[in-house]
Design a protein around this motif. Sequence first.
Motif, PDB file in Angstrom:
ATOM      1  N   UNK A  86       0.808  -1.219   0.000  1.00  0.00           N
ATOM      2  CA  UNK A  86       0.000   0.000   0.000  1.00  0.00           C
ATOM      3  C   UNK A  86       0.842   1.270   0.000  1.00  0.00           C
ATOM      4  N   UNK A  87       1.936   1.247   0.785  1.00  0.00           N
ATOM      5  CA  UNK A  87       2.693   2.488   0.998  1.00  0.00           C
ATOM      6  C   UNK A  87       4.148   2.392   0.547  1.00  0.00           C
ATOM      7  N   UNK A  88       4.526   1.252  -0.052  1.00  0.00           N
ATOM      8  CA  UNK A  88       5.894   1.048  -0.557  1.00  0.00           C
ATOM      9  C   UNK A  88       6.949   1.214   0.541  1.00  0.00           C
ATOM     10  N   UNK A  89       6.596   0.825   1.752  1.00  0.00           N
ATOM     11  CA  UNK A  89       7.548   0.854   2.862  1.00  0.00           C
ATOM     12  C   UNK A  89       8.406  -0.403   2.767  1.00  0.00           C
ATOM     13  N   UNK A  90       9.739  -0.292   2.815  1.00  0.00           N
ATOM     14  CA  UNK A  90      10.588  -1.491   2.727  1.00  0.00           C
ATOM     15  C   UNK A  90      10.167  -2.550   3.742  1.00  0.00           C
ATOM     16  N   UNK A 135       9.074  -4.065  11.386  1.00  0.00           N
ATOM     17  CA  UNK A 135       9.231  -3.352  12.660  1.00  0.00           C
ATOM     18  C   UNK A 135       7.990  -2.527  13.004  1.00  0.00           C
ATOM     19  N   UNK A 136       7.345  -1.974  11.990  1.00  0.00           N
ATOM     20  CA  UNK A 136       6.131  -1.185  12.238  1.00  0.00           C
ATOM     21  C   UNK A 136       5.044  -2.057  12.859  1.00  0.00           C
ATOM     22  N   UNK A 137       4.993  -3.338  12.461  1.00  0.00           N
ATOM     23  CA  UNK A 137       3.964  -4.218  13.032  1.00  0.00           C
ATOM     24  C   UNK A 137       4.112  -4.357  14.544  1.00  0.00           C
ATOM     25  N   UNK A 138       5.329  -4.139  15.058  1.00  0.00           N
ATOM     26  CA  UNK A 138       5.541  -4.208  16.509  1.00  0.00           C
ATOM     27  C   UNK A 138       4.748  -3.116  17.212  1.00  0.00           C
ATOM     28  N   UNK A 139       4.593  -1.989  16.531  1.00  0.00           N
ATOM     29  CA  UNK A 139       3.956  -0.842  17.177  1.00  0.00           C
ATOM     30  C   UNK A 139       2.426  -0.920  17.170  1.00  0.00           C
TER      31      UNK A 139
END
Length: 531
Positions: free
Chosen positions: A145-149, A155-159
């Motif tokens: 969706x956002x082209x985040x590596x 790591x974002x899923x941790x938050x």
Amino acid sequence: MPEEKKSKKEHLIHYANGPSLEEINGTVVVPKGKGFWRTLFGYSGPGALVAVGYMDPGNWSTSITGGQNFEYLLMSVILMSSLIAMLLQYMAAKLGIVTQMDLAQAIRARTSRALGYVLWILTELAIMATDIAEVIGAAIALYLLFHIPLVISVFITVFDVLLLLLLTKIGFRKIEAIVVCLICVIFVVFAYEVALSDPNWLGVFKGLIPNGETFSSSPHVGGQTPLTGALGIIGATVMPHNLYLHSAVSQTRKVDHSDEEDVARTVRFSTWDSNIQLSMAFLVNSLLLIMGVAVFKSGAVKDPSFFGLFQALSDPSTLSNGLLIAVAKSGILSILFAVALLASGQNSTITGTLTGQVIMEGFIHMKMPLWLRRLVTRLISVIPVLICVAMTGRESPIQQHEALNTLMNNSQVFLAFALPFSMLPLLMFTNNSLEMHGRFKNSWIVRILGWVSVVALTFLNMKGLPGQFEAFAGDNASKSTLATADNISYFVIFLVVALLVWMVWDIYKSNKRFEAEAAAAESQAANTDKK
């Protein structure tokens, strides 16, 4: 005085042996003496939390790949899995409502401390395996969706722990509403894509009837047989943590346990809630399989990972008709797919954390804040995903996608271990007249269906273990490596059977002792009355 305050201060991690999910236990007031629909609305919610586990990211590739390889043949497997799920979840909710214990507490009360710790570890592994699928699904959705590596997405899923912190502040009823909304998003996305594909509905309904080919070992299509496809769908559908979760969240409604009719009403409406929500899960899984048949051309999806499916939904050469191709050119089909994937991952975040708390408190009487529980399990689950991403960083995109997909599928092996250890005691407890206060004991038809389901699922899961262990060896494994994988799987099956015997014996002895104590108490009360 300071010492007194210190003694009253609650530690972050502390002993707990109270009601299941104590903060929300009995907090939702339900209407009394109202009409059917208004009463059902009051009891609706726990079923949605449970249904999430039946349509999480782990289900997606098995259903779509099954449709790609065998058209509508495996629709009957989805139907049978859903009916078995309804039966098991009915028993789980009833256990919680009648005994006021969740499944983990009930098992711990009827088994030794040593076995309790073993079962806790086994169930934790199953939850972490489910969490790996959620990490992969959510991280890929963020990437698409956002082209985040990918590494940053992982790591974002941790938050998502911050999301959980927010949800714990708004009240359990609102959490249920959010989960229902996310389920509706998933359903609408797939219903829209299937509607555009104009599937063969006669073939769909014929597929709901099982036949001799459903569990056949031939033909081999795309590295699958109907049997392995069926085992994959069953393994991804019926999950042990849902039984623990339902036995706990069914207790969120306020019940007068001194009034047998109020208990019976709660069991009845909780069953309605569960069956309605699991019917929605059945429709979602059916839509996923129909997508594999009708949305894509036969054999067009070479990469069954989430990346491959996303790409296929935007590639006109893989789609089955002109209308789908026209819509796909706008990018809406692939974007909707990624949105549904993200919604599924977030839904599983909520339910997975609640389940983790249930089994930790129930099996080992340890309690920690939900946010800390989530942070610990998510960080552990992130490690194998990061290792997989790092090891395939220099490989081609397709190889990296396949590696993540393989990790997700292989992680589900722990579910096959843990499932019998939740199903079997659940059936034993709800078959027990004393445990279920007589009236709520399983009827003879439920007992028969329950034993058939438990034996069949256990057999199929154990039968599929050698294949799952062989998958760990990779596609190009030698004969000796495959033989070693098979031997390991047979040893694991032996351990599972031995552990099951230990658990059943412990529960049997405990039940006999419980019955003897109840009989002695009844006899003593009768003698006292005579005097």
